[in-house]
Write a protein that holds these residues in place. Structure first.
Motif, short mmCIF file in Angstrom:
data_model
loop_
_atom_site.label_atom_id
_atom_site.label_comp_id
_atom_site.label_asym_id
_atom_site.label_seq_id
_atom_site.Cartn_x
_atom_site.Cartn_y
_atom_site.Cartn_z
N LEU A 1 0.91 -1.12 -0.21
CA LEU A 1 0.02 0.20 0.09
C LEU A 1 0.98 1.33 0.28
N ALA A 2 0.80 2.07 -0.89
CA ALA A 2 1.19 3.32 -0.84
C ALA A 2 0.91 4.29 0.24
N GLY A 3 -0.28 4.11 0.92
CA GLY A 3 -0.80 4.69 1.93
C GLY A 3 -2.33 4.56 1.99
N GLU A 4 -2.84 5.45 2.80
CA GLU A 4 -4.40 5.53 2.99
C GLU A 4 -4.93 6.83 2.88
N ALA A 5 -5.83 6.95 2.23
CA ALA A 5 -6.49 8.53 1.60
C ALA A 5 -7.85 8.41 1.40
N GLY A 6 -8.42 9.56 1.64
CA GLY A 6 -9.76 9.57 1.28
C GLY A 6 -10.12 10.44 -0.10
N VAL A 7 -9.11 10.88 -0.78
CA VAL A 7 -8.95 11.46 -2.14
C VAL A 7 -7.79 10.85 -3.10
N ALA B 1 -12.47 6.37 5.17
CA ALA B 1 -13.90 6.65 5.34
C ALA B 1 -14.07 7.90 4.98
N GLY B 2 -15.36 8.33 4.17
CA GLY B 2 -15.64 9.73 3.83
C GLY B 2 -15.04 10.14 2.57
N ALA B 3 -14.67 9.12 1.68
CA ALA B 3 -13.82 9.21 0.40
C ALA B 3 -14.59 10.18 -0.41
N SER B 4 -13.96 11.17 -1.46
CA SER B 4 -14.73 12.00 -2.18
C SER B 4 -13.93 11.99 -3.46
N GLY B 5 -14.58 12.49 -4.48
CA GLY B 5 -13.94 12.83 -5.83
C GLY B 5 -14.14 11.61 -6.57
N GLU B 6 -12.72 11.20 -7.24
CA GLU B 6 -12.92 9.94 -7.97
C GLU B 6 -13.20 8.71 -7.30
N TRP B 7 -12.77 8.81 -5.69
CA TRP B 7 -13.06 7.68 -4.72
C TRP B 7 -14.41 7.72 -4.09
#
Length: 235
Positions: A38-44, A59-65
């Motif tokens: 995993l390169a990391g964890e993110a919401g966007v 949690a709470g991902a937005s945009g393309e995710w």
């Protein structure tokens, strides 16, 4: 069925044209998921990503995710594809340098066994480069985390420590619990193993105590604490 059940690999369909496109995508997903990094964890989604980059979607991902919370986002052929991880999947967090396991909701650093609702037995090692302070002792504040069952502390001198002939590593009330007579020259090391794993119920300082003279404020020692944690089940 158009995808495999575990890794979500696309399957070639009867009489499908351009079969190589599906096969190549399956290979690319397999390349990313067989040994998860995993390169990391993110919401966007990151502004720039390379093919094969893999992220845990928070949690709470937005945009393309948007709507992909808890899934894995894999960048392929200039776009994102999403895979649902299964309980027990294991991988490596490249950004923090720790092994992780999926408990059904989160990627847990050092995760081992999990109950159906995510209660886990977690083993971790935390490392710090400590610049030795001048005086009879030098404190690494809160190095042992609360509610940790410690197996031991290891370390290595990475820059010569001045002023003392040797030193001890311990905690308040036990100055040499994790080592004594440790050399002060670069390369000297310690492996302090507790006979029985010892529980600490609050953040605890690790204390270096000089012997044969006081520390003069020079030198760096790299310390690692090795411990287990018990995580709570989800509500």
């Amino acid at each position: 069925m158009t995808e495999t059940t575990q890794l979500g690999l696309p399957l070639v369909q009867p009489a499908q044209a351009q079969k190589h496109v599906t096969v190549n995508e399956a290979f690319a997903r397999l390349d990313a998921l067989a040994q998860i990094t995993l390169a990391g964890e993110a919401g966007v989604a990151p502004g720039a990503a390379v093919d094969g980059a893999l992220y845990a979607v928070s949690a709470g991902a937005s945009g393309e995710w948007a709507g992909e919370d808890g899934r894995l986002a894999l960048f392929l052929n200039g776009g994102w594809v999403f895979v649902t991880p299964q309980v027990g999947w294991r991988g490596w967090r490249a950004d923090s340098g720790v092994a992780v396991a999926f408990d059904g909701e989160d990627w847990v650093p050092g995760g081992g066994a999990f109950s159906p609702n995510g209660a886990g037995f977690v083993q971790r090692s935390v490392e710090v480069d400590h610049s030795v302070a001048a005086g009879a002792t030098s404190v690494v504040p809160g190095f042992i985390p609360a509610n940790a069952t410690v197996y031991g502390i290891t370390g290595r001198v990475v820059t010569d420590i001045g002023g003392a002939a040797s030193f001890e590593v311990g905690v308040a009330g036990s100055s040499n619990r994790y080592g004594s007579g440790i050399g002060v020259s670069t390369g000297a090391w310690l492996r302090g193993i507790t006979g029985n794993p010892l529980a600490y119920y609050s953040d605890t300082d690790v204390i270096l105590t000089s012997t044969g003279g006081n520390f003069d404020g020079s030198g760096v020692v790299r310390l690692a604490v090795h411990f287990a944690e018990l995580t709570l089940p989800r509500g």
